[in-house]
Write an enzyme that holds these catalytic residues in place. Structure first.
Site, mmCIF file in Angstrom:
data_model
loop_
_atom_site.group_PDB
_atom_site.id
_atom_site.type_symbol
_atom_site.label_atom_id
_atom_site.label_comp_id
_atom_site.label_asym_id
_atom_site.label_seq_id
_atom_site.Cartn_x
_atom_site.Cartn_y
_atom_site.Cartn_z
ATOM 1 N N CYS A 49 0.841 -1.196 0.000
ATOM 2 C CA CYS A 49 0.000 0.000 0.000
ATOM 3 C C CYS A 49 0.879 1.249 0.000
ATOM 4 C CB CYS A 49 -0.917 0.018 1.215
ATOM 5 S SG CYS A 49 -2.020 1.442 1.217
ATOM 6 N N CYS A 53 0.583 4.864 6.806
ATOM 7 C CA CYS A 53 -0.048 4.713 8.131
ATOM 8 C C CYS A 53 0.907 3.989 9.076
ATOM 9 C CB CYS A 53 -1.351 3.937 7.998
ATOM 10 S SG CYS A 53 -2.410 4.576 6.687
ATOM 11 N N CYS A 56 0.380 0.272 10.262
ATOM 12 C CA CYS A 56 -0.090 -0.767 9.341
ATOM 13 C C CYS A 56 1.014 -1.671 8.801
ATOM 14 C CB CYS A 56 -0.839 -0.121 8.181
ATOM 15 S SG CYS A 56 -1.654 -1.349 7.146
ATOM 16 N N CYS A 93 -16.740 -8.189 5.680
ATOM 17 C CA CYS A 93 -16.076 -6.946 5.297
ATOM 18 C C CYS A 93 -14.826 -7.243 4.467
ATOM 19 C CB CYS A 93 -15.701 -6.161 6.546
ATOM 20 S SG CYS A 93 -14.815 -4.632 6.153
ATOM 21 N N CYS A 125 -19.745 -5.231 3.643
ATOM 22 C CA CYS A 125 -19.002 -4.001 3.904
ATOM 23 C C CYS A 125 -17.708 -4.048 3.096
ATOM 24 C CB CYS A 125 -18.702 -3.922 5.401
ATOM 25 S SG CYS A 125 -17.763 -2.463 5.880
ATOM 26 N N CYS A 185 -19.311 3.229 8.360
ATOM 27 C CA CYS A 185 -18.611 2.570 9.459
ATOM 28 C C CYS A 185 -17.324 3.353 9.666
ATOM 29 C CB CYS A 185 -18.312 1.116 9.088
ATOM 30 S SG CYS A 185 -17.234 0.291 10.278
ATOM 31 N N ARG A 257 -18.096 -1.705 17.719
ATOM 32 C CA ARG A 257 -17.380 -2.969 17.455
ATOM 33 C C ARG A 257 -16.043 -3.011 18.183
ATOM 34 N NH1 ARG A 257 -20.721 -4.874 13.276
ATOM 35 N NH2 ARG A 257 -21.676 -3.146 12.139
HETATM 36 N N1 SAM Z 1 -6.663 0.755 3.107
HETATM 37 C C1 SAM Z 1 -7.955 0.985 3.629
HETATM 38 C C2 SAM Z 1 -7.997 2.119 4.626
HETATM 39 O O1 SAM Z 1 -6.979 2.444 5.221
HETATM 40 O O2 SAM Z 1 -9.067 2.675 4.808
HETATM 41 C C3 SAM Z 1 -8.582 -0.242 4.247
HETATM 42 C C4 SAM Z 1 -7.781 -1.226 5.052
HETATM 43 S S1 SAM Z 1 -7.135 -0.623 6.604
HETATM 44 C C5 SAM Z 1 -6.079 -1.940 7.063
HETATM 45 C C6 SAM Z 1 -8.526 -0.688 7.706
HETATM 46 C C7 SAM Z 1 -8.336 -0.185 9.120
HETATM 47 O O3 SAM Z 1 -7.654 -1.146 9.904
HETATM 48 C C8 SAM Z 1 -7.510 1.069 9.307
HETATM 49 O O4 SAM Z 1 -8.277 2.210 9.102
HETATM 50 C C9 SAM Z 1 -7.091 0.973 10.762
HETATM 51 O O5 SAM Z 1 -8.014 1.673 11.584
HETATM 52 C C10 SAM Z 1 -7.150 -0.513 11.065
HETATM 53 N N2 SAM Z 1 -5.809 -1.072 11.337
HETATM 54 C C11 SAM Z 1 -4.819 -1.258 10.437
HETATM 55 N N3 SAM Z 1 -3.721 -1.781 11.024
HETATM 56 C C12 SAM Z 1 -4.014 -1.927 12.329
HETATM 57 C C13 SAM Z 1 -3.281 -2.411 13.451
HETATM 58 N N4 SAM Z 1 -2.022 -2.832 13.352
HETATM 59 N N5 SAM Z 1 -3.895 -2.430 14.658
HETATM 60 C C14 SAM Z 1 -5.173 -1.993 14.771
HETATM 61 N N6 SAM Z 1 -5.916 -1.535 13.754
HETATM 62 C C15 SAM Z 1 -5.352 -1.490 12.540
HETATM 63 C C1 DTB Z 2 -11.553 -1.849 11.436
HETATM 64 O O1 DTB Z 2 -11.745 -0.771 12.013
HETATM 65 N N1 DTB Z 2 -10.799 -2.818 11.899
HETATM 66 C C2 DTB Z 2 -10.708 -3.922 10.945
HETATM 67 C C3 DTB Z 2 -11.696 -3.456 9.838
HETATM 68 N N2 DTB Z 2 -12.066 -2.147 10.260
HETATM 69 C C4 DTB Z 2 -11.246 -3.426 8.439
HETATM 70 C C5 DTB Z 2 -9.299 -4.138 10.502
HETATM 71 C C6 DTB Z 2 -8.355 -4.440 11.655
HETATM 72 C C7 DTB Z 2 -7.011 -4.699 11.075
HETATM 73 C C8 DTB Z 2 -6.011 -5.090 12.116
HETATM 74 C C9 DTB Z 2 -4.644 -5.209 11.582
HETATM 75 C C10 DTB Z 2 -4.401 -6.313 10.608
HETATM 76 O O2 DTB Z 2 -4.914 -7.438 10.793
HETATM 77 O O3 DTB Z 2 -3.656 -6.083 9.658
HETATM 78 FE FE1 SF4 Z 3 -2.818 1.303 3.324
HETATM 79 FE FE2 SF4 Z 3 -2.717 0.132 5.702
HETATM 80 FE FE3 SF4 Z 3 -3.029 2.754 5.542
HETATM 81 FE FE4 SF4 Z 3 -5.059 1.132 4.752
HETATM 82 S S1 SF4 Z 3 -4.247 1.340 6.833
HETATM 83 S S2 SF4 Z 3 -4.283 2.945 3.697
HETATM 84 S S3 SF4 Z 3 -3.856 -0.592 3.928
HETATM 85 S S4 SF4 Z 3 -1.227 1.586 4.869
#
Ligand code: SAM
Ligand code: DTB
Ligand code: SF4
Length: 315
Positions: A49, A53, A56, A93, A125, A185, A257
């Protein structure tokens, strides 16, 4: 009515017995206190990606050792949704590690996934990054129930976490989603080094959205090695319970959630979160890329509590 930060602080800082009592009163007026909705995730496109973030595992900017994967086939995703439904999930989702949706064959493939999962008669979703209004409309036409797009933290702390997009970008996608008639959401992450005030300011922003989100995920950071937040201090468990209770009181009708981070929680903490008004969890052995409690463990916990997965509305 949107809440002010002062009002939110007052709710949050009540004594814990008073806060939990108020949350229970609100919760019971709008929801069955014995039900928890199971929601299952599918990572339909993994890694690489372009966003940065800090939390992530899927950002191309961090060396996390995650193996990337191109967009999954429609058949694979629909088969996952069928398994999720068989395990009690009533919401599915689909997440993609994209900065934004681009029109073209990949988006068409996602639209096909949406319509085939919708045909299974569960809530559908997606979380695909930023959307333009016409893309939100196409998702709606394909049968999408909800779109997940988190604001994650306060407007002021946001640029400590992400530099490749702005809070305003996020708000614009949320607007496109609600204008298209899709349920929003939107929630956040705690345990990223933010202050209590940052967490409550996020709730203030959410309460000023019109309409307010129908679904609010509260994620506890799952620290991923190789990300800038790998050593961030976890939230105090009682602060998490307070935050969930405050969310429940401010958003009586929303699904709250208890999202990422349950593997690190004791049963007792999860129970307190349910008592505070959380009424949904993500089920399945993995979230998107990180581990999650085994489905058998979640079923066993609910059974011990005399609770049950929320059935489909018409079943
Ligand atoms: N790329 C899209 C976005 O950022 O909207 C969708 C996927 S992203 C992984 C979805 C959500 O997962 C993020 O907005 C974040 O709130 C949550 N998330 C990602 N990595 C995480 C982590 N290590 N621990 C907790 N929540 C996480
Ligand atoms: C949300 O708020 N939490 C979910 C869903 N929306 C997409 C994702 C959590 C991701 C946790 C980190 C991972 O597994 O990579
Ligand atoms: Fe990309 Fe992860 Fe950020 Fe979603 S949360 S925009 S997958 S870097």
């Amino acid at each position: 009515m949107p809440a002010t930060l002062d009002q939110i602080l007052q709710i949050y800082h009540q004594s814990l017995p008073d806060l939990l009592f108020e949350a229970q009163e609100v919760h019971r007026a709008y929801h069955n206190p014995r039900s928890v909705q199971f929601c299952t995730l599918s990572n339909i496109k993994t890694g690489l990606c372009p966003e940065d973030c800090a939390y992530c595992s899927q950002s191309v900017h961090h060396k996390t050792g995650l193996e990337s994967h191109a967009l999954l086939s429609v058949e694979t995703v629909v088969a996952e949704a069928q398994v999720a439904k068989a395990h009690g999930a009533t919401r599915f989702c689909m997440g993609a590690a994209w900065r934004e949706v681009k029109d073209g064959p990949q988006f068409d493939q996602v639209l096909a996934m949406v319509s085939q999962v919708a045909a299974l008669d569960i809530e559908v979703c997606c979380t695909l990054g930023m959307l333009k209004p016409h893309q939100a409309e196409r998702l709606k036409a394909a049968g999408l129930t909800a779109y997940n797009h988190n604001l994650d933290t306060s407007p002021t702390y946001y640029d400590q976490i992400i530099s490749t997009r702005t809070y305003q970008d996020r708000l614009e996608t949320i607007r496109a989603v609600s204008n298209a008639g899709i349920s929003v959401c939107c929630g956040g992450i705690v345990g990223m080094g933010e202050s209590e005030q940052d967490r409550l300011e996020l709730l203030e922003v959410l309460s000023n959205l019109d309409p307010t989100p129908e679904s609010i995920p509260i994620n506890c950071l799952v620290p991923v090695a190789g990300t800038p937040l790998e050593n961030a201090p976890p939230i105090d468990p009682i602060d998490l319970v307070r935050l969930i209770a405050t969310t429940r009181i401010l958003f009586p009708q929303a699904m709250v959630r208890l999202s990422a981070g349950r593997l690190q929680m004791s049963d007792e903490l999860q129970i307190l979160c349910f008592l505070a008004g959380a009424n949904s969890i993500f089920t399945g052995a993995v979230l998107l890329t990180t581990p999650n409690p085994a489905p058998s463990q979640d079923h066993a916990l609910l059974q011990k509590l005399g609770m049950a997965p929320l059935p489909l509305p018409h079943s």
